[in-house]
Design a protein around this motif. Sequence first.
Motif, PDB file in Angstrom:
ATOM      1  N   LEU A 111     -48.392 -32.904 -47.670  1.00 47.71           N
ATOM      2  CA  LEU A 111     -48.361 -34.016 -46.738  1.00 47.71           C
ATOM      3  C   LEU A 111     -47.353 -35.049 -47.197  1.00 47.71           C
ATOM      4  O   LEU A 111     -47.247 -35.333 -48.390  1.00 47.71           O
ATOM      5  N   HIS A 112     -46.642 -35.631 -46.240  1.00 43.89           N
ATOM      6  CA  HIS A 112     -45.768 -36.754 -46.548  1.00 43.89           C
ATOM      7  C   HIS A 112     -46.643 -37.974 -46.808  1.00 43.89           C
ATOM      8  O   HIS A 112     -47.771 -38.056 -46.334  1.00 43.89           O
ATOM      9  N   GLN A 113     -46.129 -38.929 -47.557  1.00 42.10           N
ATOM     10  CA  GLN A 113     -46.909 -40.118 -47.893  1.00 42.10           C
ATOM     11  C   GLN A 113     -47.309 -40.929 -46.675  1.00 42.10           C
ATOM     12  O   GLN A 113     -48.272 -41.692 -46.726  1.00 42.10           O
ATOM     13  N   ASP A 114     -46.595 -40.775 -45.550  1.00 38.74           N
ATOM     14  CA  ASP A 114     -46.977 -41.500 -44.339  1.00 38.74           C
ATOM     15  C   ASP A 114     -48.192 -40.870 -43.653  1.00 38.74           C
ATOM     16  O   ASP A 114     -48.770 -41.445 -42.741  1.00 38.74           O
ATOM     17  N   GLY A 115     -48.571 -39.668 -44.096  1.00 38.86           N
ATOM     18  CA  GLY A 115     -49.710 -38.980 -43.511  1.00 38.86           C
ATOM     19  C   GLY A 115     -49.436 -38.427 -42.133  1.00 38.86           C
ATOM     20  O   GLY A 115     -50.321 -37.869 -41.493  1.00 38.86           O
ATOM     21  N   GLU A 116     -48.204 -38.557 -41.677  1.00 39.05           N
ATOM     22  CA  GLU A 116     -47.852 -38.138 -40.314  1.00 39.05           C
ATOM     23  C   GLU A 116     -47.012 -36.874 -40.271  1.00 39.05           C
ATOM     24  O   GLU A 116     -46.688 -36.385 -39.195  1.00 39.05           O
ATOM     25  N   HIS A 117     -46.616 -36.361 -41.428  1.00 38.99           N
ATOM     26  CA  HIS A 117     -45.777 -35.166 -41.472  1.00 38.99           C
ATOM     27  C   HIS A 117     -46.328 -34.160 -42.475  1.00 38.99           C
ATOM     28  O   HIS A 117     -46.883 -34.537 -43.506  1.00 38.99           O
ATOM     29  N   LEU A 118     -46.136 -32.895 -42.144  1.00 35.54           N
ATOM     30  CA  LEU A 118     -46.693 -31.787 -42.901  1.00 35.54           C
ATOM     31  C   LEU A 118     -45.574 -30.795 -43.195  1.00 35.54           C
ATOM     32  O   LEU A 118     -44.801 -30.442 -42.307  1.00 35.54           O
ATOM     33  N   LEU A 119     -45.469 -30.354 -44.437  1.00 30.82           N
ATOM     34  CA  LEU A 119     -44.505 -29.345 -44.860  1.00 30.82           C
ATOM     35  C   LEU A 119     -45.275 -28.058 -45.120  1.00 30.82           C
ATOM     36  O   LEU A 119     -46.266 -28.066 -45.846  1.00 30.82           O
ATOM     37  N   THR A 120     -44.837 -26.948 -44.509  1.00 29.79           N
ATOM     38  CA  THR A 120     -45.557 -25.679 -44.639  1.00 29.79           C
ATOM     39  C   THR A 120     -44.643 -24.556 -45.108  1.00 29.79           C
ATOM     40  O   THR A 120     -43.427 -24.649 -45.010  1.00 29.79           O
ATOM     41  N   CYS A 121     -45.267 -23.491 -45.576  1.00 34.90           N
ATOM     42  CA  CYS A 121     -44.571 -22.268 -45.942  1.00 34.90           C
ATOM     43  C   CYS A 121     -44.291 -21.454 -44.676  1.00 34.90           C
ATOM     44  O   CYS A 121     -44.912 -21.661 -43.642  1.00 34.90           O
ATOM     45  N   SER A 122     -43.346 -20.522 -44.786  1.00 35.81           N
ATOM     46  CA  SER A 122     -43.090 -19.572 -43.700  1.00 35.81           C
ATOM     47  C   SER A 122     -42.288 -18.405 -44.264  1.00 35.81           C
ATOM     48  O   SER A 122     -41.743 -18.492 -45.362  1.00 35.81           O
ATOM     49  N   PRO A 123     -42.164 -17.328 -43.500  1.00 39.88           N
ATOM     50  CA  PRO A 123     -41.382 -16.184 -43.962  1.00 39.88           C
ATOM     51  C   PRO A 123     -39.882 -16.472 -44.098  1.00 39.88           C
ATOM     52  O   PRO A 123     -39.180 -15.764 -44.804  1.00 39.88           O
ATOM     53  N   GLY A 125     -38.419 -19.956 -44.405  1.00 38.68           N
ATOM     54  CA  GLY A 125     -38.083 -21.246 -44.991  1.00 38.68           C
ATOM     55  C   GLY A 125     -39.132 -22.273 -44.634  1.00 38.68           C
ATOM     56  O   GLY A 125     -39.966 -22.038 -43.750  1.00 38.68           O
ATOM     57  N   PRO A 126     -39.127 -23.436 -45.290  1.00 38.69           N
ATOM     58  CA  PRO A 126     -40.142 -24.445 -45.009  1.00 38.69           C
ATOM     59  C   PRO A 126     -40.036 -24.979 -43.580  1.00 38.69           C
ATOM     60  O   PRO A 126     -38.944 -25.036 -43.011  1.00 38.69           O
ATOM     61  N   ILE A 127     -41.172 -25.382 -43.016  1.00 43.62           N
ATOM     62  CA  ILE A 127     -41.222 -25.950 -41.673  1.00 43.62           C
ATOM     63  C   ILE A 127     -41.961 -27.274 -41.749  1.00 43.62           C
ATOM     64  O   ILE A 127     -42.984 -27.390 -42.422  1.00 43.62           O
ATOM     65  N   ILE A 128     -41.435 -28.287 -41.048  1.00 40.04           N
ATOM     66  CA  ILE A 128     -42.064 -29.606 -40.992  1.00 40.04           C
ATOM     67  C   ILE A 128     -42.693 -29.800 -39.616  1.00 40.04           C
ATOM     68  O   ILE A 128     -42.070 -29.518 -38.591  1.00 40.04           O
ATOM     69  N   VAL A 139     -41.207 -30.111 -35.877  1.00 41.55           N
ATOM     70  CA  VAL A 139     -40.042 -30.979 -35.720  1.00 41.55           C
ATOM     71  C   VAL A 139     -38.802 -30.458 -36.431  1.00 41.55           C
ATOM     72  O   VAL A 139     -37.695 -30.817 -36.066  1.00 41.55           O
ATOM     73  N   MET A 140     -38.979 -29.590 -37.453  1.00 38.08           N
ATOM     74  CA  MET A 140     -37.798 -29.116 -38.168  1.00 38.08           C
ATOM     75  C   MET A 140     -38.101 -27.860 -38.974  1.00 38.08           C
ATOM     76  O   MET A 140     -39.121 -27.784 -39.647  1.00 38.08           O
ATOM     77  N   ALA A 141     -37.222 -26.883 -38.858  1.00 36.90           N
ATOM     78  CA  ALA A 141     -37.238 -25.730 -39.755  1.00 36.90           C
ATOM     79  C   ALA A 141     -36.094 -25.954 -40.734  1.00 36.90           C
ATOM     80  O   ALA A 141     -34.965 -26.189 -40.330  1.00 36.90           O
ATOM     81  N   MET A 142     -36.393 -25.923 -42.015  1.00 33.38           N
ATOM     82  CA  MET A 142     -35.407 -26.267 -43.040  1.00 33.38           C
ATOM     83  C   MET A 142     -34.774 -25.030 -43.652  1.00 33.38           C
ATOM     84  O   MET A 142     -35.427 -24.304 -44.389  1.00 33.38           O
TER      85      MET A 142
END
Length: 180
Positions: A111-123, A125-128, A139-142
């Motif tokens: 979780l981002h410190q703002d509590g409004e964004h989430l970073l996850t695993c994926s096959p 790359g990371p996804i927000i 909102v974003m695939a990194m």
Amino acid sequence: MNHNGGLLVCGCNDGSVRIIDLRRPDVVASWPAHQGEVFTVRLSPQENNIYTIGSDNRFACWSMAQTGAHVMDQVLHERAAGPFLVGVGGASGGSGGRSVLLRPYGPLFALHQDGEHLLTCSPTGPIIYKVGDSGLEQVMAMGSSKTPVMTVDWSHTLQCGTSVAAALDGSVSVATLMHQ
């Protein structure tokens, strides 16, 4: 653990979430959270919610004020919670290989410190995701990864979000995201 170390929130292999009061020690709350194992558990920055991801590939939010009450529940993108598919080469490392499914063993979201964004695993790359009352919005695939990203983290020093993602091939990607 919460900010003062008095409570421990656990995700269990029977699919339940338990809150343990470490001053006693005693289980003060327990509820069924997932169909299968709970892989990752996090408290929100304000410690008013508990976030979980389980082997059922669901991301859920639970209330701390009304212990165990569902706030949000959503199925994530394919293989966000594993199992992670990796190819194993033949005897000489060439063709004739096979695929192996690996279970997760690190944090599957941060979780981002703002509590409004989430970073996850994926096959790939990371996804927000943006976390809202009605669910998650991607909102974003990194970037891209040649092998599945199996664990992620998000640092909050200096008011910028430095994310770290580790993939099955041993590669680690680091990205700094500026909050707008």
